[in-house]
Design an enzyme around this catalytic site. Structure first.
Site, short mmCIF file in Angstrom:
data_model
loop_
_atom_site.label_atom_id
_atom_site.label_comp_id
_atom_site.label_asym_id
_atom_site.label_seq_id
_atom_site.Cartn_x
_atom_site.Cartn_y
_atom_site.Cartn_z
N ALA A 97 -16.31 -7.59 -9.53
CA ALA A 97 -15.24 -6.81 -10.15
C ALA A 97 -15.17 -7.04 -11.66
CB ALA A 97 -13.91 -7.15 -9.49
N ARG A 101 0.86 -1.20 0.00
CA ARG A 101 0.00 0.00 0.00
C ARG A 101 0.89 1.24 0.00
NH1 ARG A 101 -2.88 -2.91 4.62
NH2 ARG A 101 -4.42 -4.15 3.50
N PHE A 124 -11.23 -4.70 -5.65
CA PHE A 124 -11.13 -5.57 -4.47
C PHE A 124 -10.66 -4.71 -3.29
CE2 PHE A 124 -10.19 -8.10 -8.27
CZ PHE A 124 -11.23 -9.01 -8.23
N SER A 139 -17.28 -6.72 -3.73
CA SER A 139 -18.57 -7.41 -3.74
C SER A 139 -19.28 -7.26 -2.40
CB SER A 139 -18.38 -8.90 -4.07
OG SER A 139 -17.43 -9.47 -3.22
N ASP A 147 -6.33 -6.39 -6.36
CA ASP A 147 -5.93 -7.20 -5.21
C ASP A 147 -6.99 -8.25 -4.93
OD1 ASP A 147 -4.60 -8.13 -2.98
OD2 ASP A 147 -5.33 -6.55 -1.66
N CYS A 153 -2.49 -13.64 -4.33
CA CYS A 153 -2.15 -14.21 -3.02
C CYS A 153 -2.31 -15.72 -3.04
CB CYS A 153 -2.99 -13.57 -1.92
SG CYS A 153 -4.74 -13.84 -2.13
#
Ligand code: SAH
Length: 401
Positions: free
Chosen positions: A285, A215, A233, A256, A305, A345
């Protein structure tokens, strides 16, 4: 001291990973189990000649039959052992000098801290503990007491509501483990920015702590000031709050989850900004990005992300198609010279593979893409060299032409 109730004997030729200090013993590597270890009991791990290599905890219900705690076969696995491991993990975080600008961070990163199956995150005065394995679940009362002594929190709660526990034959569970229950919402600082975190109701242990350094790396004033930012996201606004702090122009957050977006908006306000041009869009998204593409809308900066797409080896191909689609859509929305910060991730998708996927998306989108920076999980989520699985978060900050 805990007794050792069995011996796991490896098949011939299967001892190499153990000698190289990989902590997992898969069922397929085992020729037989001596004694009658109960689930969670301590066992010795021996090669096919019976030479003892390590001490582990055992779970016959898991494909990962045993997780190694120590390669020093003379090291007793007692309260002092757990205390030493916890103290080492906590000392490693002190070395990072996160406080006082940052009050939420990972104290214990499971296998990567020599504590297989145990995750502990600090959120100010509270600790959140996750038991990912039966071996840890069985010892959580002791671990909570040791943590209380070492880290001096007001309370320790459990967030063991993670699906991987099913692979261990464990139910999902949450609740207070030690001390006083934290309030529903706690306020933390991350690099001096304020966030409200719902410890009991939020994702994971409440916040995506692993993205802290990214970030800060992506949302620097020289990169985003005055720029339009699409924060895809968004969750509770992690990247968005940093972008606002760096003087971004209009920020569009997509997620979402309506609750997450409400918290994102509250977090922006919490830091004292009024940003009438920002938008918070609840939706899928992929659909929202397609809508922007069809509408011809463009952005200066896009942050992607997404949640974990690959949960098992069989998922990897499908996950890569998802990543490619997402990155292709994002590339279509970027102005020439714009920035894409893209992450994965999924531990099962390596950084190399992810780079190939983004490359494929760039080719299909007809864009030249330069990687400016390789991004990783934050330093409080260390990677253990003997356990490469501990490197799961990867990302690229790219310039797109
Ligand atoms: N960037 C965030 C963390 C993102 S976690 C931060 O810095 O804190 C992934 C987020 O994706 C979650 O908030 C989840 O609600 C959201 N999500 C999952 N699937 C989605 C989808 N199909 N469309 C939009 N958001 C989605």
């Amino acid at each position: 001291m805990e007794p050792i109730n069995g011996k796991v004997i490896l098949k011939a030729g299967r001892e190499k990973p153990v000698r190289q200090r990989h902590p997992w013993i898969f069922s397929g590597a085992i020729t037989r189990v001596e004694g009658q270890p109960k689930p969670g009991d301590l066992v010795l791990v021996a090669d096919s000649h019976g030479r003892v290599l390590a001490t582990a905890y055992y779970n016959p219900q898991s494909q990962i039959r045993a997780r190694i705690l120590s390669w020093d076969v003379d090291e007793a696995i007692d309260a002092a052992f757990w205390q030493r491991r916890l103290a080492r993990a906590i000392a490693a975080r002190q070395l990072l000098a996160l406080e006082p600008q940052t009050t939420a961070y990972r104290l214990v990163n499971a296998e990567a801290d020599g504590l297989p199956g145990l995750v502990v995150d600090r959120y100010g005065r509270s600790l959140v503990l996750q038991c990912l394995t039966l071996g840890i679940d069985r010892r959580k009362t002791l671990l909570a007491e040791l943590l209380a002594d070492l880290a001096q929190p007001d309370g320790i709660i459990e967030r063991s509501d993670v699906d991987v526990r099913r692979k261990e034959g464990l139910p999902l569970t949450t609740g207070l483990l030690w001390g006083v229950n934290p309030p529903d919402t706690v306020e933390i600082l991350e690099n001096g920015l304020r966030f409200q975190v719902q410890l009991a109701a939020g994702h994971k242990t409440g916040f995506y702590l692993d993205q802290r350094e990214n970030r800060a790396a992506v949302c620097q004033p020289h990169l985003v000031a005055g720029k339009t930012v699409l924060n895809v996201f968004a969750y509770t606004g992690g990247f968005g709050v940093y972008a606002a702090a760096a003087g971004a122009g209009a920020i569009t957050h997509i997620d979402s989850s309506v609750e997450a977006l409400e918290q994102a908006e509250a977090n922006v306000a919490l830091n004292g900004w009024t940003r009438p041009s920002d938008e918070y869009i609840a939706g899928d998204a992929f659909e929202v990005l397609r809508y922007y593409r069809d509408a011809g809308q463009t952005f200066d900066v896009v942050i992607l992300d997404p949640p974990k797409f690959a949960h098992s080896q069989q998922d990897v191909e499908r996950a890569c198609r998802g990543y490619k689609d997402l990155n292709w859509l994002a590339l279509r929305l970027l102005k020439p010279g714009g920035l894409l910060a893209t992450f994965s991730c999924s531990g099962l998708v390596s950084a190399d593979l992810f780079q190939k996927v983004v490359f494929g998306a760039a080719i299909d989108a007809g864009r030249d893409v330069q990687i400016m920076r390789y991004l990783h999980q934050a330093a409080d989520h260390p990677v253990l060299l003997s356990f490469p699985e501990s490197a799961y978060l990867k990302g690229f900050l790219c310039q797109v032409w």
